[in-house]
Design a protein around this motif. Structure first.
Motif, PDB file in Angstrom:
ATOM      1  N   PRO A 150       4.603  -8.187  -0.528  1.00  0.00           N
ATOM      2  CA  PRO A 150       3.267  -7.728  -0.129  1.00  0.00           C
ATOM      3  C   PRO A 150       3.324  -6.360   0.556  1.00  0.00           C
ATOM      4  CG  PRO A 150       4.035  -9.418   1.387  1.00  0.00           C
ATOM      5  CD  PRO A 150       5.084  -9.323   0.324  1.00  0.00           C
ATOM      6  N   TRP A 151       2.131  -5.719   0.621  1.00  0.00           N
ATOM      7  CA  TRP A 151       2.065  -4.337   1.082  1.00  0.00           C
ATOM      8  C   TRP A 151       1.189  -4.230   2.330  1.00  0.00           C
ATOM      9  CZ3 TRP A 151       1.275  -6.052  -3.854  1.00  0.00           C
ATOM     10  CH2 TRP A 151       2.238  -5.671  -4.830  1.00  0.00           C
ATOM     11  N   ALA A 152       1.638  -3.439   3.231  1.00  0.00           N
ATOM     12  CA  ALA A 152       0.851  -3.155   4.429  1.00  0.00           C
ATOM     13  C   ALA A 152      -0.222  -2.134   4.064  1.00  0.00           C
ATOM     14  CB  ALA A 152       1.738  -2.607   5.533  1.00  0.00           C
ATOM     15  N   VAL A 153      -1.465  -2.449   4.389  1.00  0.00           N
ATOM     16  CA  VAL A 153      -2.589  -1.609   3.988  1.00  0.00           C
ATOM     17  C   VAL A 153      -2.788  -0.491   4.997  1.00  0.00           C
ATOM     18  CG1 VAL A 153      -5.066  -1.530   3.544  1.00  0.00           C
ATOM     19  CG2 VAL A 153      -3.717  -3.491   2.789  1.00  0.00           C
ATOM     20  N   ARG A 154      -2.799   0.751   4.459  1.00  0.00           N
ATOM     21  CA  ARG A 154      -3.044   1.917   5.295  1.00  0.00           C
ATOM     22  C   ARG A 154      -4.525   1.960   5.635  1.00  0.00           C
ATOM     23  NH1 ARG A 154      -1.518   7.619   2.818  1.00  0.00           N
ATOM     24  NH2 ARG A 154       0.601   6.783   3.104  1.00  0.00           N
ATOM     25  N   LYS A 155      -4.836   2.216   6.904  1.00  0.00           N
ATOM     26  CA  LYS A 155      -6.216   2.257   7.337  1.00  0.00           C
ATOM     27  C   LYS A 155      -6.884   3.554   6.893  1.00  0.00           C
ATOM     28  CE  LYS A 155      -5.447  -0.698  11.365  1.00  0.00           C
ATOM     29  NZ  LYS A 155      -5.552  -0.818  12.846  1.00  0.00           N
ATOM     30  N   GLY A 156      -8.223   3.511   6.799  1.00  0.00           N
ATOM     31  CA  GLY A 156      -8.990   4.685   6.399  1.00  0.00           C
ATOM     32  C   GLY A 156      -9.877   4.363   5.197  1.00  0.00           C
ATOM     33  N   GLU A 157     -10.622   5.395   4.717  1.00  0.00           N
ATOM     34  CA  GLU A 157     -11.584   5.162   3.634  1.00  0.00           C
ATOM     35  C   GLU A 157     -10.933   5.074   2.267  1.00  0.00           C
ATOM     36  OE1 GLU A 157     -14.347   8.347   3.290  1.00  0.00           O
ATOM     37  OE2 GLU A 157     -12.820   9.891   3.109  1.00  0.00           O
ATOM     38  N   GLY A 158      -9.700   5.462   2.182  1.00  0.00           N
ATOM     39  CA  GLY A 158      -9.030   5.404   0.895  1.00  0.00           C
ATOM     40  C   GLY A 158      -9.136   6.728   0.134  1.00  0.00           C
ATOM     41  N   LEU A 159      -8.731   6.695  -1.122  1.00  0.00           N
ATOM     42  CA  LEU A 159      -8.665   7.886  -1.970  1.00  0.00           C
ATOM     43  C   LEU A 159      -9.820   7.873  -2.964  1.00  0.00           C
ATOM     44  CD1 LEU A 159      -4.814   7.822  -2.679  1.00  0.00           C
ATOM     45  CD2 LEU A 159      -6.037   9.091  -0.892  1.00  0.00           C
ATOM     46  N   PRO A 209       1.653  10.989   1.009  1.00  0.00           N
ATOM     47  CA  PRO A 209       2.575  10.132   0.242  1.00  0.00           C
ATOM     48  C   PRO A 209       2.625   8.727   0.826  1.00  0.00           C
ATOM     49  CG  PRO A 209       3.590  12.255   0.750  1.00  0.00           C
ATOM     50  CD  PRO A 209       2.332  12.175   1.562  1.00  0.00           C
ATOM     51  N   LEU A 210       2.832   7.740  -0.056  1.00  0.00           N
ATOM     52  CA  LEU A 210       2.963   6.354   0.381  1.00  0.00           C
ATOM     53  C   LEU A 210       4.422   6.063   0.688  1.00  0.00           C
ATOM     54  CD1 LEU A 210       0.681   4.303  -2.081  1.00  0.00           C
ATOM     55  CD2 LEU A 210       0.255   4.827   0.329  1.00  0.00           C
ATOM     56  N   LEU A 211       4.612   5.280   1.716  1.00  0.00           N
ATOM     57  CA  LEU A 211       5.946   4.766   2.016  1.00  0.00           C
ATOM     58  C   LEU A 211       6.162   3.466   1.254  1.00  0.00           C
ATOM     59  CD1 LEU A 211       6.006   5.412   5.880  1.00  0.00           C
ATOM     60  CD2 LEU A 211       6.891   6.878   4.047  1.00  0.00           C
ATOM     61  N   ASP A 212       7.420   3.137   1.042  1.00  0.00           N
ATOM     62  CA  ASP A 212       7.734   1.899   0.345  1.00  0.00           C
ATOM     63  C   ASP A 212       7.140   0.712   1.095  1.00  0.00           C
ATOM     64  OD1 ASP A 212       9.056   0.662  -1.862  1.00  0.00           O
ATOM     65  OD2 ASP A 212      10.533  -0.123  -0.447  1.00  0.00           O
ATOM     66  N   GLY A 213       6.385  -0.152   0.349  1.00  0.00           N
ATOM     67  CA  GLY A 213       5.761  -1.323   0.958  1.00  0.00           C
ATOM     68  C   GLY A 213       4.369  -1.051   1.479  1.00  0.00           C
ATOM     69  N   GLN A 214       3.826   0.148   1.228  1.00  0.00           N
ATOM     70  CA  GLN A 214       2.482   0.479   1.685  1.00  0.00           C
ATOM     71  C   GLN A 214       1.486   0.427   0.523  1.00  0.00           C
ATOM     72  OE1 GLN A 214       2.650   4.320   3.671  1.00  0.00           O
ATOM     73  NE2 GLN A 214       2.575   3.304   5.686  1.00  0.00           N
ATOM     74  N   ALA A 215       0.195   0.278   0.884  1.00  0.00           N
ATOM     75  CA  ALA A 215      -0.900   0.278  -0.083  1.00  0.00           C
ATOM     76  C   ALA A 215      -2.079   1.037   0.501  1.00  0.00           C
ATOM     77  CB  ALA A 215      -1.313  -1.135  -0.453  1.00  0.00           C
ATOM     78  N   VAL A 216      -2.908   1.613  -0.357  1.00  0.00           N
ATOM     79  CA  VAL A 216      -4.104   2.319   0.076  1.00  0.00           C
ATOM     80  C   VAL A 216      -5.183   2.129  -0.987  1.00  0.00           C
ATOM     81  CG1 VAL A 216      -3.436   4.517  -0.997  1.00  0.00           C
ATOM     82  CG2 VAL A 216      -5.015   4.521   0.947  1.00  0.00           C
ATOM     83  N   ARG A 217      -6.426   2.022  -0.534  1.00  0.00           N
ATOM     84  CA  ARG A 217      -7.538   1.871  -1.478  1.00  0.00           C
ATOM     85  C   ARG A 217      -7.673   3.139  -2.321  1.00  0.00           C
ATOM     86  NH1 ARG A 217     -10.950  -2.121  -1.938  1.00  0.00           N
ATOM     87  NH2 ARG A 217     -11.118  -3.733  -0.341  1.00  0.00           N
ATOM     88  N   ILE A 218      -8.043   2.969  -3.632  1.00  0.00           N
ATOM     89  CA  ILE A 218      -8.169   4.114  -4.518  1.00  0.00           C
ATOM     90  C   ILE A 218      -9.305   3.857  -5.499  1.00  0.00           C
ATOM     91  CG2 ILE A 218      -6.526   3.281  -6.270  1.00  0.00           C
ATOM     92  CD1 ILE A 218      -5.496   6.239  -6.410  1.00  0.00           C
ATOM     93  N   ALA A 219     -10.026   4.927  -5.866  1.00  0.00           N
ATOM     94  CA  ALA A 219     -11.143   4.835  -6.814  1.00  0.00           C
ATOM     95  C   ALA A 219     -10.695   5.365  -8.176  1.00  0.00           C
ATOM     96  CB  ALA A 219     -12.339   5.637  -6.311  1.00  0.00           C
ATOM     97  N   THR A 220     -11.412   4.951  -9.203  1.00  0.00           N
ATOM     98  CA  THR A 220     -11.124   5.440 -10.556  1.00  0.00           C
ATOM     99  C   THR A 220     -11.233   6.953 -10.598  1.00  0.00           C
ATOM    100  OG1 THR A 220     -12.000   3.413 -11.528  1.00  0.00           O
ATOM    101  CG2 THR A 220     -11.831   5.327 -12.969  1.00  0.00           C
ATOM    102  N   GLY A 221     -10.229   7.597 -11.188  1.00  0.00           N
ATOM    103  CA  GLY A 221     -10.228   9.042 -11.304  1.00  0.00           C
ATOM    104  C   GLY A 221      -9.634   9.765 -10.132  1.00  0.00           C
ATOM    105  N   ALA A 222      -9.328   9.049  -9.067  1.00  0.00           N
ATOM    106  CA  ALA A 222      -8.731   9.692  -7.903  1.00  0.00           C
ATOM    107  C   ALA A 222      -7.274  10.047  -8.173  1.00  0.00           C
ATOM    108  CB  ALA A 222      -8.835   8.775  -6.690  1.00  0.00           C
TER     109      ALA A 222
END
Length: 596
Positions: free
Chosen positions: A257-266, A275-288
């Protein structure tokens, strides 16, 4: 005197004593002679029948592809010869050549002048069949259906169809006399040419169009629709130009599982994320833009977020690179996207914009002028007082635009020869279309006016029904081409598709229409000598001939999506026929207002 034996001696010669006996003997002799002749003829007749059957079987074994290949080869040879002649002539000497030099002609000729014929008799007389019925291409027994148009296999009347506009839905009475004809002015330089076969006429128009020099100009994207590319479209950037997300979801790095980075996402259109670190996740929109070090995108519906622990879990296996569109996936900078000669369609505009273009280099649209002839035509209201509505004026402009032409408003000239001469000589169009007046009637001025202004007549009549009196000419000194259409509406459509359509394709740089041959569902009776063009509609893998296909009728073509090219003699049910797609039903070319 009575001889011995008791019977009187006859004084008549022996030959006259027994006429009954001699008649019987003669009849017997004739019978034996006939029997011997029959016996000798029987094997000959049997051999002839066998030979005919063998020939018929051999003919049936020819496939549609072989027949089409033979026809195309013959067309190419004939057109090459014609183009050689056309290219070798100078404008001032174009009409010094005799009629046999014309392309693909048959023995049929344009109608003789009114009131005259080679024998000095009235040329309006119709030739009759042995049974007394004269053939008329515009007569349709009973309901005017696709099987109409032939009354007898005997030699047909080769007169031209009526050439004035006829009210749609009306028919000439079978056996009625042809319209009177008028002479070409004495001393004219326009020679009377023989009738050209349909395939040769269409091939010549296509090749003449291709021979026209192609210009080029740069057009902004919003004005390029319907044009043909004069230069290839080459990618000005990679597409996409950076790694992007193909879906809404989560960009992740490494295994979960991945630790979710806080914020509005991409979001799409924003700059490069951290850049993402290993084991991290961030919200992303189509086309971002994909952040550096990300290994995959997990769709929102395939992930579960534990808000308490702040961890993201995948509900399906995660494959590295999934749902990521890598840079250059569609093309790399410098790749050719579209070749020259491509018709600019809406998707072409979108691709060009995506590849970095603001304008395209394209061939100008051919310019077409339409001259509507005939004093009998009304522009509004109901037919009255012997006059009819003009069906061609409203129809030809949109039809020509669907072929990729730039069309001016139609000029209505009536039956005024001087007005026709002025309009032709003043035109700066690439092609001038005239409607009606192409036969030899008392007010049919097209031939005399073309002769007066020194035009070169390339096609004068085509072996096709309807549309027999169509013509193709070229004005002197490199002037525009002229296509003369018959006045009857469906006959004009035949002229448009036979001569104008392939000519315009060539001038515009468009590819030729693909030829295909589906089977026909019903038998279609043909003209004994001429090609017939019959409106059809596609049904599954075959085509269905439509009713109301007379020269003056538009009801059939209004419901059609193509024209079947029916060879002389007709076709049986299930036989393959060549189809000419109507421009608004084919996949291309695309022009504004013609969605398919």
């Amino acid at each position: 005197m009575t001889p011995r034996g008791g019977e009187p001696r006859s004084s008549l010669p022996p030959a006259d004593r027994a006429p009954e006996g001699r008649a019987t003997e003669a009849a017997t002799t004739r019978a034996r002679t006939d029997e011997a002749a029959t016996t000798k003829a029987a094997p000959v007749e049997a051999r002839t029948a066998d030979q005919s059957a063998a020939e018929a079987r051999a003919t049936e074994e020819l496939t549609a592809e072989e027949r089409a290949a033979e026809r195309r080869a013959a067309e190419e040879r004939a057109v090459e010869e014609a183009l050689t002649l056309v290219g070798r002539r100078q404008p001032h000497e174009a009409h010094a050549h005799s009629a046999p030099e014309r392309l693909g002609t048959t023995a049929s000729r344009r109608p003789e002048p009114f009131g005259s014929s080679p024998s000095g008799t009235n040329s309006c007389r119709t030739d009759s069949h042995p049974g007394g019925n004269s053939f008329r291409a515009d007569s349709y027994p009973g309901d005017p259906g696709p099987g109409s148009g032939q009354t007898s296999p005997a030699q047909p009347n080769r007169q031209t169809e009526p050439n004035r506009q006829t009210e749609p839905g009306s028919r000439a009475e079978p056996g009625s006399p042809a319209e009177p004809t008028s002479p070409v002015e004495p001393g004219s330089t326009l020679p009377a040419a023989s009738v050209t076969s349909w395939h040769d006429a269409r091939a010549l128009a296509r090749r003449l169009g291709r021979a026209a020099p192609l210009a080029a100009h740069r057009l902004p994207l919003e004005r390029a629709l319907g044009h043909v590319l004069a230069e290839a479209v080459v990618a000005l950037t990679d597409l996409p130009s950076f790694d992007t997300s193909a879906m809404d979801g989560w960009a992740v790095a490494g295994p979960g599982p991945w630790a979710v980075r806080k914020g509005e996402g991409l979001l799409a259109g924003r700059g490069k994320g951290e850049p993402l670190l290993d084991g991290q996740a961030v919200r992303i929109a189509t086309g971002a833009r994909i952040p550096a070090e990300a290994t995959a995108v997990i769709r929102s519906e395939h992930a579960r977020f534990d808000e308490v622990k702040g961890l993201l879990h995948a509900t399906r296996a995660v494959v590295p690179g999934q749902d990521i569109r890598p840079r250059g996936q569609e093309c790399r900078s410098g790749d050719q996207l579209l070749p020259a000669g491509t018709v600019v369609t809406p998707p072409v505009l979108g691709l060009a914009a995506a590849a970095g273009y603001d304008a395209l280099v394209a061939v100008p649209l051919p310019r077409v002028a339409v001259l509507v002839l005939g004093d009998e035509l009304l522009t509004a209201g109901l037919p009255q007082g012997g006059r009819i509505r003009d069906a061609l004026g409203p129809m030809l402009g949109p039809w020509l635009r669907s072929l990729g032409a730039e069309v001016s408003a139609p000029q209505r000239l009536g039956d005024d020869a001087e007005a026709l001469r002025r309009a032709l000589t003043a035109s700066d169009a690439d092609l001038v279309l005239t409607t009606g007046g192409t036969a030899a009637g008392p007010v049919d001025h097209v031939h005399p006016v073309l002769a007066e202004i020194g035009a070169e007549l390339l096609v004068d009549g085509v072996s096709v029904r309807p549309g027999h009196p169509m013509l193709l000419a070229r004005l002197a000194d490199g002037g525009p081409y002229v296509v003369g259409l018959p006045g009857n509406p469906l006959a004009a459509v035949a002229g448009l598709m036979t001569l104008a359509e392939p000519l315009l394709r060539g001038i515009a740089g468009r590819p030729a229409q693909d030829s295909y041959h589906p089977p026909v569902r019903e038998e279609v009776r043909g003209h004994p000598l001429d090609t017939r063009l019959i409106p059809v509609v596609h049904r599954a893998d075959s085509v269905m001939p439509l009713h109301y296909s007379g020269p003056a009728m538009l009801r059939g073509i209004a419901a059609a999506d193509g024209l079947a090219v029916v060879p002389p003699g007709g076709v049986r049910s299930g036989a393959e026929v060549e189809i000419l797609d109507l421009p608004w039903t084919s996949a291309e070319p695309w022009t504004e207002g013609c969605f398919t």
